[in-house]
Motif scaffolding. Sequence first.
Motif, PDB file in Angstrom:
ATOM      1  N   HIS A   1       7.991   5.059  -1.050  1.00  0.00           N
ATOM      2  CA  HIS A   1       7.005   4.369  -1.673  1.00  0.00           C
ATOM      3  C   HIS A   1       5.742   4.982  -1.880  1.00  0.00           C
ATOM      4  O   HIS A   1       5.466   5.802  -0.853  1.00  0.00           O
ATOM      5  N   ARG A   2       4.897   4.882  -2.876  1.00  0.00           N
ATOM      6  CA  ARG A   2       3.708   5.746  -2.993  1.00  0.00           C
ATOM      7  C   ARG A   2       2.536   4.994  -3.292  1.00  0.00           C
ATOM      8  O   ARG A   2       2.663   3.863  -3.852  1.00  0.00           O
ATOM      9  N   ALA A   3       1.390   5.198  -2.471  1.00  0.00           N
ATOM     10  CA  ALA A   3       0.378   4.434  -2.723  1.00  0.00           C
ATOM     11  C   ALA A   3      -0.986   5.621  -3.139  1.00  0.00           C
ATOM     12  O   ALA A   3      -0.874   6.863  -2.427  1.00  0.00           O
ATOM     13  N   GLU A   4      -1.688   5.369  -4.076  1.00  0.00           N
ATOM     14  CA  GLU A   4      -2.655   6.302  -4.511  1.00  0.00           C
ATOM     15  C   GLU A   4      -3.997   5.317  -4.865  1.00  0.00           C
ATOM     16  O   GLU A   4      -4.144   3.939  -4.939  1.00  0.00           O
ATOM     17  N   ALA A   5      -5.274   6.049  -4.516  1.00  0.00           N
ATOM     18  CA  ALA A   5      -6.453   5.459  -4.433  1.00  0.00           C
ATOM     19  C   ALA A   5      -7.452   6.316  -5.099  1.00  0.00           C
ATOM     20  O   ALA A   5      -7.647   7.716  -4.774  1.00  0.00           O
ATOM     21  N   THR A   6      -8.354   5.834  -5.930  1.00  0.00           N
ATOM     22  CA  THR A   6      -9.408   6.301  -6.235  1.00  0.00           C
ATOM     23  C   THR A   6     -10.825   5.928  -5.796  1.00  0.00           C
ATOM     24  O   THR A   6     -11.100   4.526  -6.205  1.00  0.00           O
ATOM     25  N   VAL A   7     -11.687   6.306  -5.194  1.00  0.00           N
ATOM     26  CA  VAL A   7     -12.935   5.606  -4.620  1.00  0.00           C
ATOM     27  C   VAL A   7     -14.196   6.390  -5.700  1.00  0.00           C
ATOM     28  O   VAL A   7     -14.453   7.559  -5.721  1.00  0.00           O
ATOM     29  N   THR A   8     -14.659   5.421  -6.403  1.00  0.00           N
ATOM     30  CA  THR A   8     -15.679   5.628  -7.376  1.00  0.00           C
ATOM     31  C   THR A   8     -16.988   5.253  -6.653  1.00  0.00           C
ATOM     32  O   THR A   8     -17.283   4.076  -6.164  1.00  0.00           O
TER      33      THR A   8
ATOM     34  N   CYS B   1     -19.482   0.584  -3.810  1.00  0.00           N
ATOM     35  CA  CYS B   1     -18.230   1.578  -4.251  1.00  0.00           C
ATOM     36  C   CYS B   1     -17.048   0.787  -4.858  1.00  0.00           C
ATOM     37  O   CYS B   1     -17.125  -0.614  -4.479  1.00  0.00           O
ATOM     38  N   GLN B   2     -16.505   1.252  -5.558  1.00  0.00           N
ATOM     39  CA  GLN B   2     -15.291   0.761  -6.163  1.00  0.00           C
ATOM     40  C   GLN B   2     -14.122   1.534  -5.791  1.00  0.00           C
ATOM     41  O   GLN B   2     -13.936   2.856  -5.774  1.00  0.00           O
ATOM     42  N   ILE B   3     -12.974   0.688  -5.296  1.00  0.00           N
ATOM     43  CA  ILE B   3     -11.747   1.441  -5.036  1.00  0.00           C
ATOM     44  C   ILE B   3     -10.663   1.016  -5.604  1.00  0.00           C
ATOM     45  O   ILE B   3     -10.446  -0.245  -5.795  1.00  0.00           O
ATOM     46  N   ARG B   4     -10.045   1.809  -6.328  1.00  0.00           N
ATOM     47  CA  ARG B   4      -8.683   1.439  -7.082  1.00  0.00           C
ATOM     48  C   ARG B   4      -7.321   1.795  -6.527  1.00  0.00           C
ATOM     49  O   ARG B   4      -7.143   3.101  -6.463  1.00  0.00           O
ATOM     50  N   VAL B   5      -6.647   0.991  -6.220  1.00  0.00           N
ATOM     51  CA  VAL B   5      -5.366   1.286  -5.347  1.00  0.00           C
ATOM     52  C   VAL B   5      -4.197   0.990  -6.458  1.00  0.00           C
ATOM     53  O   VAL B   5      -4.221  -0.105  -7.020  1.00  0.00           O
ATOM     54  N   GLN B   6      -3.235   1.875  -6.490  1.00  0.00           N
ATOM     55  CA  GLN B   6      -2.253   2.012  -7.430  1.00  0.00           C
ATOM     56  C   GLN B   6      -0.722   2.220  -6.372  1.00  0.00           C
ATOM     57  O   GLN B   6      -0.756   3.022  -5.893  1.00  0.00           O
ATOM     58  N   LEU B   7      -0.029   1.167  -6.447  1.00  0.00           N
ATOM     59  CA  LEU B   7       1.046   1.013  -5.470  1.00  0.00           C
ATOM     60  C   LEU B   7       2.376   1.206  -6.605  1.00  0.00           C
ATOM     61  O   LEU B   7       2.642   0.585  -7.548  1.00  0.00           O
ATOM     62  N   GLY B   8       3.345   2.457  -5.963  1.00  0.00           N
ATOM     63  CA  GLY B   8       4.275   2.549  -6.929  1.00  0.00           C
ATOM     64  C   GLY B   8       5.665   3.018  -6.091  1.00  0.00           C
ATOM     65  O   GLY B   8       5.561   3.096  -4.854  1.00  0.00           O
ATOM     66  N   LEU B   9       6.647   3.049  -6.868  1.00  0.00           N
ATOM     67  CA  LEU B   9       8.114   3.427  -6.222  1.00  0.00           C
ATOM     68  C   LEU B   9       8.526   4.706  -6.908  1.00  0.00           C
ATOM     69  O   LEU B   9       8.750   4.908  -7.949  1.00  0.00           O
ATOM     70  N   ASP B  10       8.480   5.843  -5.957  1.00  0.00           N
ATOM     71  CA  ASP B  10       9.136   7.112  -6.256  1.00  0.00           C
ATOM     72  C   ASP B  10      10.342   6.998  -5.350  1.00  0.00           C
ATOM     73  O   ASP B  10      10.365   7.557  -4.014  1.00  0.00           O
ATOM     74  N   LYS B  11      11.562   6.485  -5.748  1.00  0.00           N
ATOM     75  CA  LYS B  11      12.825   6.602  -5.039  1.00  0.00           C
ATOM     76  C   LYS B  11      13.111   7.882  -4.432  1.00  0.00           C
ATOM     77  O   LYS B  11      13.299   8.876  -5.044  1.00  0.00           O
ATOM     78  N   PRO B  12      13.386   7.804  -2.993  1.00  0.00           N
ATOM     79  CA  PRO B  12      13.480   6.603  -1.912  1.00  0.00           C
ATOM     80  C   PRO B  12      11.964   6.321  -1.448  1.00  0.00           C
ATOM     81  O   PRO B  12      11.965   5.609  -0.433  1.00  0.00           O
TER      82      PRO B  12
END
Length: 108
Positions: free
Chosen positions: A48-55, A35-46
Amino acid sequence: MQIETHGQQIEVTPALRDYVENRFTRLGRHFEHPCQIRVQLGLDKPHHRAEATVTMTGRSLHADANGVDMYAAIDLLSDKLDRLLMKQKEKMVDHHRGEGIAHSDVLG
């Protein structure tokens, strides 16, 4: 399992990348198939945001999490994905068991 880590308006340091890989490698225990995991890290002040899609074959799962710091957001995301993958695995197992039980009742 292939893990891609990307940052949105944030630089992904080697320490963050290693932390993501360490937390997400345990998710591979749920499925034997690649499987493939794509993780995206970002900043929504204040926050911190982390998103992932598992394919994986035939299915795609998505989860996101917010935390007070990036490591907390990654931990929450990892736990959410763990629950999602366990639920997905149970659905697959129940489906196959249900099919076997129905056939045995018809024959018996």
